[in-house]
Design an enzyme around this catalytic site. Structure first.
Site, PDB file in Angstrom:
ATOM      1  N   ASP A 326       0.740  -1.226  -0.105  1.00  0.00           N
ATOM      2  CA  ASP A 326      -0.081   0.075  -0.021  1.00  0.00           C
ATOM      3  C   ASP A 326       0.938   1.504  -0.073  1.00  0.00           C
ATOM      4  O   ASP A 326       2.028   1.352   0.668  1.00  0.00           O
ATOM      5  CB  ASP A 326      -0.868  -0.059   1.253  1.00  0.00           C
ATOM      6  CG  ASP A 326      -1.970   0.984   1.230  1.00  0.00           C
ATOM      7  OD1 ASP A 326      -2.658   1.012   0.391  1.00  0.00           O
ATOM      8  OD2 ASP A 326      -1.995   1.854   2.206  1.00  0.00           O
ATOM      9  N   GLU A 355       1.565  -0.507  -5.157  1.00  0.00           N
ATOM     10  CA  GLU A 355       0.756   0.293  -5.384  1.00  0.00           C
ATOM     11  C   GLU A 355       1.218   1.465  -5.898  1.00  0.00           C
ATOM     12  O   GLU A 355       1.186   2.711  -5.023  1.00  0.00           O
ATOM     13  CB  GLU A 355      -0.393   0.503  -4.164  1.00  0.00           C
ATOM     14  CG  GLU A 355      -1.603   1.505  -4.691  1.00  0.00           C
ATOM     15  CD  GLU A 355      -2.339   2.199  -3.436  1.00  0.00           C
ATOM     16  OE1 GLU A 355      -2.955   2.866  -3.875  1.00  0.00           O
ATOM     17  OE2 GLU A 355      -1.649   2.361  -2.614  1.00  0.00           O
ATOM     18  N   ASP A 422     -10.420   1.579  -4.679  1.00  0.00           N
ATOM     19  CA  ASP A 422      -9.956   2.972  -4.973  1.00  0.00           C
ATOM     20  C   ASP A 422     -10.443   3.648  -6.075  1.00  0.00           C
ATOM     21  O   ASP A 422     -10.079   4.830  -6.219  1.00  0.00           O
ATOM     22  CB  ASP A 422      -8.509   3.174  -4.737  1.00  0.00           C
ATOM     23  CG  ASP A 422      -8.026   2.913  -3.360  1.00  0.00           C
ATOM     24  OD1 ASP A 422      -8.543   3.185  -2.275  1.00  0.00           O
ATOM     25  OD2 ASP A 422      -6.824   2.476  -3.059  1.00  0.00           O
TER      26      ASP A 422
END
Length: 574
Positions: A326, A355, A422
């Site tokens: 992340d 990410e 997201d």
């Protein structure tokens, strides 16, 4: 030749080993110079001055501005020297470390030839082999399925299926995923990417309080162990979400800093401007502007060791198969280098997926990630399928450009996405057009890299931006479009083809259609899989010689492809 457009960099995405004696070499040139003939002149660097092997290079990829020549060499001697020879309009020029010149002195080549001085085995970036055939399925754990109805349900604040708000709890858990493994196996998915499963006060769990425990609303370590074991029995990998950029304010180490300030042994684990953290007017760095998620100082060796221990713990104790990282582009390169070494020592084929929403080349040179969440692919698909910003030629150019950002190995390990927790739901972005959805999934399956289906895509789940993209999975089968689901199953099954796992790629526009070719040389023949997508607003007929064995299609009949249709074929082309 337009020298300003020419580019080659040794030991980079333009020159990289793919095996102990195998190397890929690329040269970028201006598209207006494509009539030129380009040759690679090469030999062992100790023989290059006296003799060169001449190999004609072909254009492999093209984008809006450039052509990319590419060739693959199998070397007896891995100490390589090379330059490029360009013939255009009866004139010959040379491209070396000195740039483009009218002459080249081979006798003094050791001063200015390009080189790969030596291919060391441990410098060859390996492909995590199972990623070649992987089809991922991303699960937002809180909204996929509620399995344990004996647990304390008092924390649930919404009915299953209601539209969520940022703080809603619906009750999804690990037992729900275990219960649906047969369903997932039936879809054909081979890897699950789970959003965080660790203790947190939020429904998304990206503010973690304890990295070595399972959130009680999701279950226990025993539940997680059962999930991994049963998934593995079905040939399904498990990838967890590593939130190492930031943590919860409730993390024990940050609480110690809150209490003891600079006297805390953990003070330098965080980035604080002052003697104590002050949450009301944050004087410490945090994720975005969220004061409840303080940023971890990943340049601090003790903080690094703490996080590395967590990464290895879940591999060692539960046999997970990968980590999704992340906010990985805000974490130090030094930490990710240590992370890769520790993770690969623990389990060599544990995949590492960052990410990074943008060009991540600095992280993808073999010392940090294996691949990234391929949001550049997502954006291209939005522009082509949903926004009408790209025609077929522009889409082909963009996809080719994206591939040229990275080495071949990395392209095979990208996580190709249409949507995630997201983003807006891709189906909603398409105006709920099911035919376009199927065409986009077809592209996902044929394109190099591992496709990732966001939970519910197969039942045409809709949703806007977060939190609307995080709706509950609808388990009422009477509301499913079984035609769409069956088509997606057929497309997923294509990933079993060796040509899609190992074949090289070509992308172009043909008769206003997007064409993606995967080609694998088998014995003396080239086996190909081709995808044609028609978004041209009218029917298109493929030339008779282009029509081969149809593997999967939609809005296709007898050589004619309707608007919004696709066809996947296999065979041998010249």
């Amino acid at each position: 030749m337009n020298e300003y457009a020419m580019l080659h960099v040794p030991d980079s995405r333009y020159c990289f080993p793919v095996g102990e004696r195998e190397i890929v070499i690329r040269l970028r040139t201006a598209r207006e110079d494509r009539e030129a003939e380009v040759f690679l002149l090469y030999n062992c660097k100790y023989l290059f001055q006296q003799q060169q092997v001449r190999l004609r290079m072909e254009i492999k990829y093209s984008d809006r501005l450039y052509d990319y020549y590419e060739t693959r060499l199998f070397l007896e001697d891995v100490r390589l020297a090379y330059i490029f020879e360009i013939r255009e309009g009866g004139k010959t020029t040379y491209y070396s470390e000195d740039g483009l010149t009218e002459n080249y002195c081979f006798e003094e080549g050791f001063y200015n030839f390009f080189q790969m001085p030596y291919i060391n085995k441990n410098d060859v970036m390996p492909v995590v082999d199972w990623m070649r055939s992987a089809v991922f399925y991303q699960i937002f754990v809180e909204r996929f399925a509620l399995g344990n109805r004996k647990k304390d349900l008092s924390y649930i604040t919404m009915e299953w299926g209601e539209i969520p708000n940022p703080k809603s709890f619906a009750g999804g858990d690990l037992r729900g995923i275990v219960d649906k493994l047969d369903y997932l196996e039936g879809l054909g998915v081979t890897a699950l990417y789970l959003t965080p499963v660790f203790p947190s006060i939020s429904n998304h769990k990206y503010d973690i309080m304890d990295y070595k425990t399972i959130d009680s609303s999701f279950g226990s370590k025993e539940d997680f162990r059962e999930l991994v074991t049963k998934a593995h029995e079905k040939g399904i990998k498990i990838v967890l979400d590593a939130v190492f950029n930031h943590c919860s304010m409730q993390l024990a180490q940050f609480q110690d800093v809150m209490k003891n300030g600079k006297a805390s042994p953990y003070f330098h684990w965080f980035l604080i401007d002052g003697d104590y953290p002050e949450p009301e007017q944050p004087n410490y760095e945090c994720f975005a502007s969220c004061n409840y998620m303080p940023k971890i100082n990943t340049a601090n060796p003790d903080a690094q060791n703490f996080l590395l221990d967590i990464a290895c713990y879940w591999i060692r104790e539960f046999d997970i198969d990968g980590w999704r990282l992340d906010v990985s582009d805000e974490v130090s390169h030094e930490f990710w280098r240590r992370f890769r070494y520790a993770v690969k020592e623990e389990k060599a084929d544990c995949v590492i997926i960052g990410e990074n929403w943008h060009d991540a080349y600095p992280y993808l040179q073999g010392d940090q990630y294996d691949g990234i969440m391929n949001y550049s692919f997502t954006k291209a698909c939005l522009d082509y399928f949903a926004k009408d910003r790209f025609d077929a030629k522009q889409m082909a150019d963009k996809l080719s450009s994206n591939l040229m950002r990275n080495t071949e190995q990395v392209n095979y390990m990208m996580l190709n996405l249409l949507d995630t927790h997201d983003t807006h739901r891709f189906f909603t972005e398409l105006g709920e057009d099911k035919e376009k959805l199927l065409a986009a999934v077809a592209l996902e399956m044929v394109f190099p890299g591992a496709p990732c289906i966001y939970y519910g895509t197969e039942i045409c789940m809709a949703g806007g931006y977060d939190p609307d993209s995080r709706r509950c999975f609808d388990w009422e089968e009477r509301r499913w479009d079984l035609r769409v689901m069956e088509m997606i199953k057929q497309l997923i099954a294509l990933r079993r083809l060796n040509t899609l796992q190992y074949g090289d790629v070509g992308i172009w526009e043909e008769q206003e259609m997007l064409c993606v070719r995967r080609r694998l040389k088998e014995s003396e023949n080239n086996h190909e899989v081709r995808l044609y997508i028609n978004l041209s607003k009218k029917q298109q007929r493929l030339p008779a010689e282009a029509v081969k064995n149809v593997l999967c299609s939609n809005l296709w009949q007898e050589g004619i492809l309707d608007n919004r249709g696709f066809v996947v074929m296999e065979g041998e082309w010249k």
